[in-house]
Design an enzyme around this catalytic site. Structure first.
Site, PDB file in Angstrom:
ATOM      1  N   ASN A  37      45.336  35.886  44.739  1.00 22.37           N
ATOM      2  CA  ASN A  37      46.821  35.840  44.355  1.00 22.37           C
ATOM      3  C   ASN A  37      47.780  35.899  45.629  1.00 22.37           C
ATOM      4  OD1 ASN A  37      48.985  36.151  42.837  1.00 22.37           O
ATOM      5  ND2 ASN A  37      48.335  38.181  42.107  1.00 22.37           N
ATOM      6  N   HIS A 122      44.745  47.095  29.953  1.00 17.69           N
ATOM      7  CA  HIS A 122      45.911  48.292  30.583  1.00 17.69           C
ATOM      8  C   HIS A 122      46.895  48.401  29.752  1.00 17.69           C
ATOM      9  CE1 HIS A 122      45.388  45.863  34.863  1.00 17.69           C
ATOM     10  NE2 HIS A 122      44.126  46.118  34.381  1.00 17.69           N
ATOM     11  N   ARG A 147      42.967  51.681  30.622  1.00 17.78           N
ATOM     12  CA  ARG A 147      43.604  52.236  31.821  1.00 17.78           C
ATOM     13  C   ARG A 147      45.005  52.337  31.713  1.00 17.78           C
ATOM     14  NH1 ARG A 147      44.879  48.361  37.132  1.00 17.78           N
ATOM     15  NH2 ARG A 147      47.056  48.468  36.343  1.00 17.78           N
ATOM     16  N   TYR A 159      52.795  51.148  41.511  1.00 19.00           N
ATOM     17  CA  TYR A 159      51.990  50.250  41.085  1.00 19.00           C
ATOM     18  C   TYR A 159      51.438  50.149  39.662  1.00 19.00           C
ATOM     19  CZ  TYR A 159      47.554  48.007  39.976  1.00 19.00           C
ATOM     20  OH  TYR A 159      46.537  47.330  39.397  1.00 19.00           O
ATOM     21  N   ASP A 210      43.908  53.586  38.029  1.00 19.65           N
ATOM     22  CA  ASP A 210      43.783  52.796  39.450  1.00 19.65           C
ATOM     23  C   ASP A 210      44.688  53.415  40.076  1.00 19.65           C
ATOM     24  OD1 ASP A 210      43.460  51.057  41.618  1.00 19.65           O
ATOM     25  OD2 ASP A 210      44.130  49.284  40.102  1.00 19.65           O
ATOM     26  N   HIS A 212      44.967  52.302  43.430  1.00 22.54           N
ATOM     27  CA  HIS A 212      45.132  51.391  44.329  1.00 22.54           C
ATOM     28  C   HIS A 212      45.390  51.521  45.584  1.00 22.54           C
ATOM     29  CE1 HIS A 212      47.262  47.167  44.372  1.00 22.54           C
ATOM     30  NE2 HIS A 212      46.546  47.174  43.225  1.00 22.54           N
ATOM     31  N   GLU A 236      39.799  54.278  39.963  1.00 16.17           N
ATOM     32  CA  GLU A 236      39.451  52.902  40.868  1.00 16.17           C
ATOM     33  C   GLU A 236      40.221  53.273  41.989  1.00 16.17           C
ATOM     34  OE1 GLU A 236      40.754  49.779  38.602  1.00 16.17           O
ATOM     35  OE2 GLU A 236      41.211  48.611  40.384  1.00 16.17           O
ATOM     36  N   GLU A 262      37.736  45.867  44.503  1.00 20.85           N
ATOM     37  CA  GLU A 262      38.411  44.443  43.919  1.00 20.85           C
ATOM     38  C   GLU A 262      38.669  43.742  45.251  1.00 20.85           C
ATOM     39  OE1 GLU A 262      41.493  46.074  41.383  1.00 20.85           O
ATOM     40  OE2 GLU A 262      43.002  45.635  42.832  1.00 20.85           O
ATOM     41  N   ARG A 283      33.437  46.695  41.753  1.00 10.24           N
ATOM     42  CA  ARG A 283      34.761  46.030  41.262  1.00 10.24           C
ATOM     43  C   ARG A 283      34.682  44.345  41.764  1.00 10.24           C
ATOM     44  NH1 ARG A 283      38.071  46.539  37.633  1.00 10.24           N
ATOM     45  NH2 ARG A 283      39.799  46.410  38.773  1.00 10.24           N
ATOM     46  N   HIS A 312      36.689  43.309  38.404  1.00  4.02           N
ATOM     47  CA  HIS A 312      38.158  43.212  38.483  1.00  4.02           C
ATOM     48  C   HIS A 312      38.264  41.945  37.686  1.00  4.02           C
ATOM     49  CE1 HIS A 312      41.551  41.690  40.911  1.00  4.02           C
ATOM     50  NE2 HIS A 312      42.300  42.753  39.989  1.00  4.02           N
ATOM     51  N   ASP A 316      45.535  37.321  37.453  1.00  5.87           N
ATOM     52  CA  ASP A 316      45.239  36.459  38.489  1.00  5.87           C
ATOM     53  C   ASP A 316      44.038  35.798  38.905  1.00  5.87           C
ATOM     54  OD1 ASP A 316      45.846  39.442  39.523  1.00  5.87           O
ATOM     55  OD2 ASP A 316      44.565  38.649  40.989  1.00  5.87           O
ATOM     56  N   GLU A 339      37.079  44.450  33.074  1.00  8.60           N
ATOM     57  CA  GLU A 339      38.622  44.550  32.923  1.00  8.60           C
ATOM     58  C   GLU A 339      38.853  43.348  32.191  1.00  8.60           C
ATOM     59  OE1 GLU A 339      40.690  44.532  36.730  1.00  8.60           O
ATOM     60  OE2 GLU A 339      42.667  45.393  35.726  1.00  8.60           O
ATOM     61  N   TRP A 402      49.567  48.467  49.775  1.00 10.74           N
ATOM     62  CA  TRP A 402      50.091  48.223  48.600  1.00 10.74           C
ATOM     63  C   TRP A 402      48.917  48.425  47.521  1.00 10.74           C
ATOM     64  CZ3 TRP A 402      49.003  44.316  44.944  1.00 10.74           C
ATOM     65  CH2 TRP A 402      49.832  44.633  43.707  1.00 10.74           C
TER      66      TRP A 402
HETATM   67  O1  EZ4 Z   1      46.437  44.596  42.166  1.00 14.24           O
HETATM   68  O2  EZ4 Z   1      45.114  41.667  40.468  1.00 14.24           O
HETATM   69  O3  EZ4 Z   1      42.902  46.667  38.990  1.00 14.24           O
HETATM   70  N1  EZ4 Z   1      43.589  45.667  39.076  1.00 14.24           N
HETATM   71  C1  EZ4 Z   1      44.382  45.610  40.134  1.00 14.24           C
HETATM   72  C2  EZ4 Z   1      45.331  44.465  40.103  1.00 14.24           C
HETATM   73  C3  EZ4 Z   1      45.627  43.769  41.555  1.00 14.24           C
HETATM   74  C4  EZ4 Z   1      45.925  42.435  41.457  1.00 14.24           C
HETATM   75  C5  EZ4 Z   1      46.191  41.916  42.870  1.00 14.24           C
HETATM   76  O4  EZ4 Z   1      46.587  40.469  42.751  1.00 14.24           O
HETATM   77  O5  EZ4 Z   1      44.432  46.405  41.063  1.00 14.24           O
HETATM   78  O6  EZ4 Z   1      46.392  44.613  39.237  1.00 14.24           O
HETATM   79 CO    CO Z   2      42.885  47.639  40.695  1.00 14.80          CO
END
Ligand code: EZ4
Ligand code: CO
Length: 402
Positions: A37, A122, A147, A159, A210, A212, A236, A262, A283, A312, A316, A339, A402
């Site tokens: 991505n 999700h 999730r 996020y 998540d 993140h 996660e 991931e 992941r 994952h 994307d 997922e 991020w």
């Molecule tokens: O942020 O695939 O668990 N899933 C994630 C995703 C990632 C995206 C990044 O391209 O963390 O949403």
């Molecule tokens: Co994730």
């Protein structure tokens, strides 16, 4: 048997996908996903300039040797871009192998350990109330595992939360847009979110969250401990995985299961995590983790340490990767959870899929190989559209994960 040609197909039916197609002298071709991505042209260029010329004339049946040719053989190793390219090559070769032997991929990876693969959905909302509503909607669709991500009071961006009614999609046109983040607001809010979700939906639903990569080990430990009463299926990426030892503190103090990786692309990202049993789920997906050949070894290694797969599967990652993941998860013993973010309908104009969602599970048919095909004419109608993932700063402007 020889590889006669290979090409990279970059297409954007709603979002960008990179697909590698490998042709053989026996009329069989194979497909592999190479989507990374926001970095699609980088992977396409590595494939076109370095990998494809070296593939021509090789015997596609030699999946093990070819994997090592592109991994071990290359002096500059690892990294998401080159590993995504290797993943696509490996996936396409396994697709060819299945087609050649006239059998679905899962038969080459151990056969059928289960008929269907449990997936998680999700749910997200701009507020706690909207998140609860979203969980109800996903539950209604049949999902057994969900999730949950929610907007946080007093924080403009979070996020995993869709803007407007649109599909959640983190990549945006142009250079990365900037989001901002406040860990203390997040830590105060998330336990309240899961308390409410359990109160409304009871204990049967599997719940996931998540982080993140946004906590330090001590922050993540606090969160994992405070979430314990709500029995998450997994938490996660509680901390960034760059420092594997960062997971030790969480593990010592909390029984909340952990999923990570991931963004990983090698077994070497996982060695401490696996051998010290610091995590519960892997992941790293086939598309970024070196394909079937490499991820099978990682999964087998993990199985010795009671660790399962939890690949994952965001939108994307292309339907080719998702189908390959279903075969993989169906075949291995230590499958955990997959997922599943359904692709937009327009994606199926370009990719013909062979999997089906029903009542919380994905099944795959017996089409030989991976079983997904691409319509190149349709693909050409949706040209590449540049988009980037966001960057993230703390409230005072400090660059953050991020
Ligand atoms: O942020 O695939 O668990 N899933 C994630 C995703 C990632 C995206 C990044 O391209 O963390 O949403
Ligand atoms: Co994730």
């Amino acid at each position: 048997m020889k590889i006669t040609d290979a090409k990279v197909i970059v297409t954007c039916p709603g979002r960008n996908f990179v697909t590698l197609k490998i042709y053989t002298d026996q009329g069989i071709y194979g497909l592999g996903d190479a989507t990374l991505n926001g970095m699609e042209p980088a992977v396409a260029s590595y494939l076109e300039n370095f990998c494809i010329p070296a593939l021509i004339g090789k015997d596609p049946r030699n999946t093990e040797d070819l994997w090592h040719y592109f991994y071990r053989g290359a002096y500059w190793k690892r990294g998401s871009v080159t590993m995504s390219a290797i993943s696509a090559i490996d996936m396409a070769l396994w697709d060819i192998k299945g087609k050649m032997l006239n059998t679905p991929l899962y038969n080459l990876l151990g056969g059928e350990s289960r008929e269907k693969v449990m997936v998680y959905a999700h749910a997200n909302g701009k507020s706690l109330e909207e998140a609860i509503e979203s969980v109800a909607q996903e539950k209604e669709k049949g999902f057994k595992a969900i999730r949950v991500q929610s907007g946080i009071p007093g924080q403009p961006d979070t996020y995993g939360v869709a803007k407007g009614a649109a599909f959640y999609e983190p990549a945006h046109p142009g250079i990365p847009h900037e989001e901002c983040w406040d860990t203390s607001k997040y830590l105060n809010f998330v336990p309240r979110l899961f308390e409410k979700v359990r109160e409304v939906f009871g204990n049967d639903l599997h719940l996931l969250h998540d982080v993140h990569h946004r906590c330090t080990p001590v922050e993540a430990t606090r969160l994992a401990k405070e979430l314990e009463p709500f029995h998450l299926f997994w938490l996660e990426d509680p901390v960034t995985g760059e420092l594997q030892e960062g997971l030790r503190m969480i593990r010592k103090q909390s029984s909340t299961p952990i999923a990570i990786g991931e963004v990983f692309n090698s077994v070497y990202d996982y060695t401490t995590l696996i051998t010290e049993q610091l995590i519960d789920y892997i992941r790293m997906p086939l598309v970024h983790g070196g394909g079937i050949t490499h991820v099978k070894k990682v999964a087998d290694f993990a199985s010795v340490y009671h660790i399962q797969t939890g690949f994952h599967g965001a939108t994307d990652l292309s339907p080719v990767n998702l189908a390959a993941a279903i075969h993989f998860n169906k075949a291995i013993n230590n499958f955990g959870l997959q997922e599943y973010m359904p692709h937009q309908e327009i994606v199926q104009e370009v990719f013909r899929i062979n999997y089906q969602f029903e009542d919380g599970f994905l099944t795959i048919d017996n089409t030989p190989g991976i079983g997904v095909d691409i319509d190149e004419e349709k693909a050409s109608k949706y040209p590449y559209s540049p988009a980037s993932l966001p960057i993230n700063r703390k409230m005072d402007g400090t660059m953050f994960y991020w």
